[in-house]
Design a protein around this motif. Structure first.
Motif, PDB file in Angstrom:
ATOM      1  N   TYR A  13       0.816  -1.211   0.000  1.00  0.00           N
ATOM      2  CA  TYR A  13       0.000   0.000   0.000  1.00  0.00           C
ATOM      3  C   TYR A  13       0.853   1.267   0.000  1.00  0.00           C
ATOM      4  O   TYR A  13       0.554   2.232  -0.704  1.00  0.00           O
ATOM      5  CB  TYR A  13      -0.914   0.008   1.233  1.00  0.00           C
ATOM      6  N   ALA A  14       1.899   1.251   0.816  1.00  0.00           N
ATOM      7  CA  ALA A  14       2.700   2.461   0.969  1.00  0.00           C
ATOM      8  C   ALA A  14       3.480   2.802  -0.299  1.00  0.00           C
ATOM      9  O   ALA A  14       3.738   3.972  -0.570  1.00  0.00           O
ATOM     10  CB  ALA A  14       3.660   2.302   2.149  1.00  0.00           C
ATOM     11  N   PHE A 195       1.382   3.352   5.559  1.00  0.00           N
ATOM     12  CA  PHE A 195       0.390   2.374   5.105  1.00  0.00           C
ATOM     13  C   PHE A 195      -1.028   2.848   5.400  1.00  0.00           C
ATOM     14  O   PHE A 195      -1.919   2.776   4.543  1.00  0.00           O
ATOM     15  CB  PHE A 195       0.654   1.031   5.792  1.00  0.00           C
ATOM     16  N   LEU A 196      -1.269   3.327   6.624  1.00  0.00           N
ATOM     17  CA  LEU A 196      -2.602   3.789   6.988  1.00  0.00           C
ATOM     18  C   LEU A 196      -3.059   4.931   6.087  1.00  0.00           C
ATOM     19  O   LEU A 196      -4.213   4.958   5.627  1.00  0.00           O
ATOM     20  CB  LEU A 196      -2.613   4.244   8.451  1.00  0.00           C
ATOM     21  N   ARG A 201      -6.523   6.700   1.612  1.00  0.00           N
ATOM     22  CA  ARG A 201      -6.594   7.447   0.364  1.00  0.00           C
ATOM     23  C   ARG A 201      -7.145   6.585  -0.763  1.00  0.00           C
ATOM     24  O   ARG A 201      -7.870   7.072  -1.628  1.00  0.00           O
ATOM     25  CB  ARG A 201      -5.195   7.957  -0.006  1.00  0.00           C
ATOM     26  N   ARG A 202      -6.830   5.297  -0.744  1.00  0.00           N
ATOM     27  CA  ARG A 202      -7.270   4.404  -1.825  1.00  0.00           C
ATOM     28  C   ARG A 202      -8.716   3.956  -1.640  1.00  0.00           C
ATOM     29  O   ARG A 202      -9.498   3.946  -2.588  1.00  0.00           O
ATOM     30  CB  ARG A 202      -6.355   3.188  -1.887  1.00  0.00           C
ATOM     31  N   HIS A 203      -9.098   3.545  -0.423  1.00  0.00           N
ATOM     32  CA  HIS A 203     -10.414   2.951  -0.198  1.00  0.00           C
ATOM     33  C   HIS A 203     -11.467   3.946   0.286  1.00  0.00           C
ATOM     34  O   HIS A 203     -12.662   3.691   0.157  1.00  0.00           O
ATOM     35  CB  HIS A 203     -10.304   1.802   0.810  1.00  0.00           C
ATOM     36  N   HIS A 208     -10.628  12.403   2.227  1.00  0.00           N
ATOM     37  CA  HIS A 208      -9.505  13.302   1.945  1.00  0.00           C
ATOM     38  C   HIS A 208      -8.398  13.144   2.988  1.00  0.00           C
ATOM     39  O   HIS A 208      -7.974  14.120   3.632  1.00  0.00           O
ATOM     40  CB  HIS A 208      -9.976  14.755   1.899  1.00  0.00           C
ATOM     41  N   ALA A 209      -7.953  11.920   3.194  1.00  0.00           N
ATOM     42  CA  ALA A 209      -6.912  11.644   4.187  1.00  0.00           C
ATOM     43  C   ALA A 209      -5.629  12.386   3.854  1.00  0.00           C
ATOM     44  O   ALA A 209      -5.217  12.467   2.690  1.00  0.00           O
ATOM     45  CB  ALA A 209      -6.637  10.136   4.239  1.00  0.00           C
ATOM     46  N   ASN A 210      -5.015  12.951   4.879  1.00  0.00           N
ATOM     47  CA  ASN A 210      -3.807  13.737   4.670  1.00  0.00           C
ATOM     48  C   ASN A 210      -2.921  13.643   5.898  1.00  0.00           C
ATOM     49  O   ASN A 210      -3.408  13.449   7.019  1.00  0.00           O
ATOM     50  CB  ASN A 210      -4.155  15.199   4.384  1.00  0.00           C
ATOM     51  N   ALA A 211      -1.617  13.760   5.699  1.00  0.00           N
ATOM     52  CA  ALA A 211      -0.672  13.729   6.823  1.00  0.00           C
ATOM     53  C   ALA A 211      -0.515  15.148   7.336  1.00  0.00           C
ATOM     54  O   ALA A 211       0.373  15.894   6.916  1.00  0.00           O
ATOM     55  CB  ALA A 211       0.667  13.151   6.363  1.00  0.00           C
ATOM     56  N   SER A 212      -1.386  15.538   8.223  1.00  0.00           N
ATOM     57  CA  SER A 212      -1.385  16.908   8.742  1.00  0.00           C
ATOM     58  C   SER A 212      -0.225  17.129   9.706  1.00  0.00           C
ATOM     59  O   SER A 212       0.203  16.216  10.420  1.00  0.00           O
ATOM     60  CB  SER A 212      -2.702  17.198   9.460  1.00  0.00           C
ATOM     61  N   TYR A 213       0.246  18.360   9.716  1.00  0.00           N
ATOM     62  CA  TYR A 213       1.309  18.743  10.643  1.00  0.00           C
ATOM     63  C   TYR A 213       0.707  19.602  11.747  1.00  0.00           C
ATOM     64  O   TYR A 213       0.006  20.571  11.476  1.00  0.00           O
ATOM     65  CB  TYR A 213       2.411  19.529   9.921  1.00  0.00           C
TER      66      TYR A 213
END
Length: 223
Positions: A13-14, A195-196, A201-203, A208-213
């Protein structure tokens, strides 16, 4: 301890590279430990990269030349006594395979401990494509890279090398390295987070999944 099969699926996935032909069949194999999994992925990845052609960069070289090329270095010419051999020391740019990423690949291929004899043989075979690449100390690698469309295929290879090496190497002698266990590895924690993010993002694109800071506002509690 994360099961080896789960690590493969996290990588799938990653990194989208695992969808390529050659990688997919490894999802059906059984691996005794994570080092065997990474070695198998690395062998397949380097094999694919060799077929594409090893990456090259312009690297500055200084050496006695005849005929002349690049910039003449007269002080070094006199110090090295190159004139006796009718050569002059020059500094020039060489389009070479001796890049930092290729140096990492070669050095990782030299690791033997914790890997089956069959895969060690395949790794030794791949080394012949790195004859013009220098070996480096993997403990001193700076893993910050700049990727572009030209070297994008190296992104996944460098990630696997980092998982194999970063914080996992210890010396057994002046000329040998062996792999340590992967328990409590920060690198695997980072892989799980990646991976998460890729999974959602795929499923679940609607989320709108994002790696927020998070810019934490912290003060010294002791002051």
């Amino acid at each position: 301890m994360i099961p080896v099969k789960n690590i493969y699926y996290m990588l799938a996935y990653a990194f989208h590279f695992l969808r390529e032909n050659g990688y997919q069949k490894m999802g059906r194999e059984d691996f005794e430990d994570v080092n065997e999994l990474f070695a198998a992925i690395l062998i397949q990845g380097i094999t694919l990269q060799v077929k594409r052609g090893l990456g090259r960069e312009y690297i500055e070289e200084t050496a006695p030349c005849s005929p002349l090329k690049g910039k003449i270095d007269l002080p070094q010419t006199f110090r090295s006594k190159s004139l006796i051999k009718k050569k002059i020391v020059c500094t020039y740019d060489e389009f070479s395979v001796n890049t930092r990423m290729n140096q990492i690949l070669k050095s990782v291929l030299l690791i033997r401990s914790g890997i089956s004899l069959e895969r060690q043989k395949r790794m030794r075979f791949l080394l012949m494509y790195f004859a013009n690449v220098e070996e480096i100390d993997l403990r001193k690698v700076d893993w910050r890279f700049s990727f572009s469309r030209v070297n994008q295929s190296y992104r996944f290879l460098m990630a696997i090398c980092r998982l194999l090496c970063c914080g996992q190497l210890q010396g057994t002698s002046s000329d040998a390295l062996r792999l340590m266990d992967f328990r409590d590895s920060r690198e695997l924690s980072a892989l799980y987070e990646n991976f998460l993010l890729s999974y959602y993002r795929r499923h679940f694109p609607q989320l709108h999944a994002n790696a927020s800071y998070i810019d934490w506002y912290l003060t010294d509690a002791c002051s």
